[in-house]
Design a protein around this motif. Sequence first.
Motif, PDB file in Angstrom:
ATOM      1  N   UNK A   1       0.855  -1.162   0.000  1.00  7.20           N
ATOM      2  CA  UNK A   1       0.000   0.000   0.000  1.00  7.20           C
ATOM      3  C   UNK A   1       0.904   1.227   0.000  1.00  7.20           C
ATOM      4  N   UNK A   2       0.610   2.156  -0.894  1.00  6.56           N
ATOM      5  CA  UNK A   2       1.409   3.356  -1.056  1.00  6.56           C
ATOM      6  C   UNK A   2       0.520   4.592  -0.993  1.00  6.56           C
ATOM      7  N   UNK A   3       1.126   5.729  -0.604  1.00  4.52           N
ATOM      8  CA  UNK A   3       0.440   7.009  -0.752  1.00  4.52           C
ATOM      9  C   UNK A   3       0.440   7.347  -2.239  1.00  4.52           C
ATOM     10  N   UNK A   4      -0.651   7.875  -2.699  1.00  2.00           N
ATOM     11  CA  UNK A   4      -0.813   8.142  -4.132  1.00  2.00           C
ATOM     12  C   UNK A   4      -0.016   9.371  -4.562  1.00  2.00           C
ATOM     13  N   UNK A   5       0.576   9.272  -5.739  1.00  2.00           N
ATOM     14  CA  UNK A   5       1.209  10.445  -6.357  1.00  2.00           C
ATOM     15  C   UNK A   5       0.196  11.180  -7.246  1.00  2.00           C
ATOM     16  N   UNK A   6      -0.759  10.444  -7.791  1.00  2.00           N
ATOM     17  CA  UNK A   6      -1.730  11.020  -8.717  1.00  2.00           C
ATOM     18  C   UNK A   6      -2.909  11.655  -8.001  1.00  2.00           C
ATOM     19  N   UNK A   7      -3.461  10.950  -7.025  1.00  2.00           N
ATOM     20  CA  UNK A   7      -4.681  11.394  -6.338  1.00  2.00           C
ATOM     21  C   UNK A   7      -4.311  11.996  -4.995  1.00  2.00           C
ATOM     22  N   UNK A   8      -3.669  13.131  -5.043  1.00  2.00           N
ATOM     23  CA  UNK A   8      -3.125  13.745  -3.844  1.00  2.00           C
ATOM     24  C   UNK A   8      -3.717  15.133  -3.670  1.00  2.00           C
ATOM     25  N   UNK A   9      -4.191  15.388  -2.457  1.00  2.00           N
ATOM     26  CA  UNK A   9      -4.584  16.747  -2.087  1.00  2.00           C
ATOM     27  C   UNK A   9      -3.644  17.239  -0.996  1.00  2.00           C
ATOM     28  N   UNK A  10      -3.508  16.449   0.074  1.00  2.00           N
ATOM     29  CA  UNK A  10      -2.590  16.829   1.141  1.00  2.00           C
ATOM     30  C   UNK A  10      -1.346  15.939   1.102  1.00  2.00           C
ATOM     31  N   UNK A  11      -1.512  14.672   1.390  1.00  2.00           N
ATOM     32  CA  UNK A  11      -0.353  13.776   1.444  1.00  2.00           C
ATOM     33  C   UNK A  11      -0.526  12.535   0.586  1.00  2.00           C
ATOM     34  N   UNK A  12      -1.701  12.325   0.025  1.00  2.00           N
ATOM     35  CA  UNK A  12      -1.938  11.153  -0.807  1.00  2.00           C
ATOM     36  C   UNK A  12      -2.432   9.936  -0.045  1.00  2.00           C
ATOM     37  N   UNK A  14      -5.522   9.341   1.406  1.00  2.00           N
ATOM     38  CA  UNK A  14      -6.850   8.911   0.938  1.00  2.00           C
ATOM     39  C   UNK A  14      -6.773   8.348  -0.478  1.00  2.00           C
ATOM     40  N   UNK A  15      -5.950   8.942  -1.322  1.00  2.00           N
ATOM     41  CA  UNK A  15      -5.768   8.414  -2.670  1.00  2.00           C
ATOM     42  C   UNK A  15      -5.145   7.034  -2.656  1.00  2.00           C
ATOM     43  N   UNK A  16      -4.183   6.807  -1.758  1.00  2.00           N
ATOM     44  CA  UNK A  16      -3.560   5.493  -1.634  1.00  2.00           C
ATOM     45  C   UNK A  16      -4.538   4.450  -1.121  1.00  2.00           C
ATOM     46  N   UNK A  17      -5.359   4.831  -0.140  1.00  2.00           N
ATOM     47  CA  UNK A  17      -6.370   3.907   0.370  1.00  2.00           C
ATOM     48  C   UNK A  17      -7.399   3.594  -0.707  1.00  2.00           C
ATOM     49  N   UNK A  18      -7.772   4.599  -1.491  1.00  2.00           N
ATOM     50  CA  UNK A  18      -8.728   4.389  -2.580  1.00  2.00           C
ATOM     51  C   UNK A  18      -8.160   3.424  -3.617  1.00  2.00           C
ATOM     52  N   UNK A  23     -11.662   1.988  -4.891  1.00  2.00           N
ATOM     53  CA  UNK A  23     -12.747   2.974  -4.799  1.00  2.00           C
ATOM     54  C   UNK A  23     -12.291   4.295  -5.401  1.00  2.00           C
ATOM     55  N   UNK A  24     -13.247   5.153  -5.760  1.00  2.14           N
ATOM     56  CA  UNK A  24     -12.865   6.487  -6.228  1.00  2.14           C
ATOM     57  C   UNK A  24     -12.264   7.299  -5.073  1.00  2.14           C
ATOM     58  N   UNK A  25     -11.192   8.041  -5.327  1.00  9.82           N
ATOM     59  CA  UNK A  25     -10.554   8.830  -4.272  1.00  9.82           C
ATOM     60  C   UNK A  25     -11.503   9.836  -3.616  1.00  9.82           C
ATOM     61  N   UNK A  26     -12.403  10.410  -4.388  1.00 13.01           N
ATOM     62  CA  UNK A  26     -13.341  11.377  -3.826  1.00 13.01           C
ATOM     63  C   UNK A  26     -14.246  10.727  -2.786  1.00 13.01           C
ATOM     64  N   UNK A  27     -14.673   9.506  -3.035  1.00 14.22           N
ATOM     65  CA  UNK A  27     -15.518   8.795  -2.082  1.00 14.22           C
ATOM     66  C   UNK A  27     -14.763   8.548  -0.772  1.00 14.22           C
ATOM     67  N   UNK A  28     -13.514   8.132  -0.864  1.00 14.95           N
ATOM     68  CA  UNK A  28     -12.713   7.891   0.339  1.00 14.95           C
ATOM     69  C   UNK A  28     -12.510   9.195   1.110  1.00 14.95           C
ATOM     70  N   UNK A  29     -12.272  10.291   0.400  1.00 19.80           N
ATOM     71  CA  UNK A  29     -12.103  11.589   1.074  1.00 19.80           C
ATOM     72  C   UNK A  29     -13.383  12.015   1.794  1.00 19.80           C
ATOM     73  N   UNK A  30     -14.522  11.817   1.149  1.00 18.21           N
ATOM     74  CA  UNK A  30     -15.801  12.178   1.776  1.00 18.21           C
ATOM     75  C   UNK A  30     -16.056  11.317   3.003  1.00 18.21           C
ATOM     76  N   UNK A  31     -15.808  10.013   2.890  1.00 22.78           N
ATOM     77  CA  UNK A  31     -15.991   9.127   4.037  1.00 22.78           C
ATOM     78  C   UNK A  31     -15.057   9.514   5.181  1.00 22.78           C
TER      79      UNK A  31
END
Length: 63
Positions: A1-12, A14-18, A23-31
């Motif tokens: 599991x890695x922090x995302x480089x593509x789907x990053x707003x703060x540290x990546x 939520x994007x990595x978990x997505x 799952x879509x990164x936006x859904x993980x961020x909202x949750x």
Amino acid sequence: MYRSREHRILAGVCGGLADKWGLPPTLVRILWLILSLFPGPMWVVYVVLWVLMPEAPKGYRTS
């Protein structure tokens, strides 16, 4: 599991978990935001994941 480089707003985190969960990164961020509204140290969990999850290697692609 890695922090995302593509789907990053703060540290990546939520994007990595997505990416991991497929799952879509936006859904993980909202949750994550909704869970942060409840009592509990969700910001501490985020910071711990930020420190413990390595950043995705350059050229790493999710499937």
